[in-house]
Design an enzyme around this catalytic site. Structure first.
Site, PDB file in Angstrom:
ATOM      1  N   LYS A  52       7.859   2.073 -10.045  1.00 46.77           N
ATOM      2  CA  LYS A  52       7.003   0.918  -9.736  1.00 46.77           C
ATOM      3  C   LYS A  52       7.655   0.030  -8.673  1.00 46.77           C
ATOM      4  CE  LYS A  52       4.989   1.217 -14.324  1.00 46.77           C
ATOM      5  NZ  LYS A  52       5.012   0.811 -15.737  1.00 46.77           N
ATOM      6  N   GLN A  96       7.781  -3.575 -19.675  1.00 47.40           N
ATOM      7  CA  GLN A  96       7.673  -2.128 -19.907  1.00 47.40           C
ATOM      8  C   GLN A  96       7.763  -1.803 -21.396  1.00 47.40           C
ATOM      9  OE1 GLN A  96       7.144   0.288 -17.413  1.00 47.40           O
ATOM     10  NE2 GLN A  96       6.862   1.662 -19.141  1.00 47.40           N
ATOM     11  N   ASP A 119      -0.895  -5.235 -16.063  1.00 44.20           N
ATOM     12  CA  ASP A 119      -0.981  -4.010 -16.862  1.00 44.20           C
ATOM     13  C   ASP A 119      -2.322  -3.946 -17.602  1.00 44.20           C
ATOM     14  OD1 ASP A 119       0.877  -2.004 -16.796  1.00 44.20           O
ATOM     15  OD2 ASP A 119       2.300  -2.983 -18.143  1.00 44.20           O
TER      16      ASP A 119
END
Ligand code: NAD
Length: 293
Positions: A52, A96, A119
């Site tokens: 990412k 994450q 997200d």
């Protein structure tokens, strides 16, 4: 059979995003800034986060990695989330998953400002998505939708069978594909571990989305001739012929299934890369305040 090439597609989209960033910069505007928070040493998470960050650098986004040890307390992580919520330079951030066991993932997800939730995991974004309102779509389903759109896959009236009902893939992709419009207007069957006769359900599918996390689970005789197969699974299996001793496979038995399909995503090189790209698309939207003021 046509391969749905996530690598090629994500490179094309990233080139478009890089052009957008250049335009923003030329106009003296703010460059999108994504922050990734990584707690602990989960090897898969480390790979995902670094990909990412690397993608951000590639297209001219600003990116920051906040890395903390596995012993980080829930209170410490909540404080990091609050700081990122309050920082006007941060357009979007991700924490994450999975988190170490002693940290409540739900609490962390709820603490993230939904206006920075690139997200798309916060219930505000999930609820807005379910109602067809503008929202940050969860990255993997967003990546799949974008892939179907850019390959002009017909979806209206098609029967789509989704395997797996997770909050981040199975459930949201079922909603998105059943929604009015393109890509959507599918008749969706959402299957899971308690589904009776899964092969029979899958055999009725024009579009199969497999997101269960079992290597090569979907077999050739489950798949209808000409079906579109989207393989979300990322599973590492032992392989003595590889230097690393292992390789990545999806939830679909690619060798057996591919010859029967009209289109199929490879693993790796399919949905995974589109997921990272979707996160970048959400970050640009956050920077431009396209969804929330
Ligand atoms: P999960 O692990 O949270 O849940 C698995 C789902 O599969 C559950 O809903 C369960 O009911 C269902 N399931 C389990 N066994 C089953 C069976 N025998 N028959 C039918 N259904 C069964 O799921 P997840 O987080 O969505 O992950 C699924 C897979 O997708 C994993 O391999 C994961 O690594 C991968 N993944 C990939 C990406 C990507 O970017 N490509 C993103 C997220 C997850």
């Amino acid at each position: 059979m046509q391969l749905l090439d996530g690598k090629l597609l994500s490179e094309n989209i990233k080139a478009e995003l890089a052009t957008e960033v250049d335009l923003l910069r030329q106009k003296g505007g703010k460059v999108p800034h994504l922050v990734a928070v990584l707690v602990g040493e989960n090897p898969a998470s480390q790979v995902y986060v670094s990909s990412k960050i690397k993608s951000c650098e590639q297209i001219g986004f600003k990116s920051t990695l906040v890395q903390r040890p596995a012993e980080t307390t829930e209170a410490e992580l909540l404080a990091i989330v609050q700081d990122l919520n309050a920082d006007p330079d941060v357009d979007g951030f991700i924490v994450q998953l999975p988190l170490p066991k002693h940290i409540d993932e739900e609490k962390i997800t709820l603490a993230i400002d939904y206006r920075k939730d690139v997200d798309g995991f916060h219930p505000v974004n999930f609820g807005r998505m379910a109602q067809g309102m503008p929202a940050f779509l969860p990255a993997t389903p967003y990546g799949i939708i974008e892939m179907l759109r850019r390959y002009n896959i017909e979806t209206a009236g098609k029967h789509c069978v989704v395997l797996g009902r997770s909050n981040i893939v199975g459930t949201p992709i079922s909603l998105l594909l059943s929604r009015k419009g393109y890509p959507g207007d599918c008749t969706v069957t959402l299957t899971h571990s308690r589904t009776k006769d899964l092969p029979a359900e899958v055999r009725r599918a024009d579009i199969v989305v497999a997101a269960i996390g079992i290597p090569e689970f979907v077999k050739a005789d489950w798949v209808k001739e000409g079906a579109v197969v989207i393989d979300v699974g990322i599973n590492r299996i032992p392989d003595a012929t590889k230097k690393s001793g292992s390789r990545l496979v999806g939830d679909v038995d690619f060798e057996g299934v591919a010859p029967k399909c009209s289109h199929i995503t490879p693993v790796p090189g399919g949905v995974g890369l589109m997921t990272v790209t979707a996160l970048l698309m959400n970050t640009l939207k956050a920077c431009r305040k396209e969804i929330y003021d």
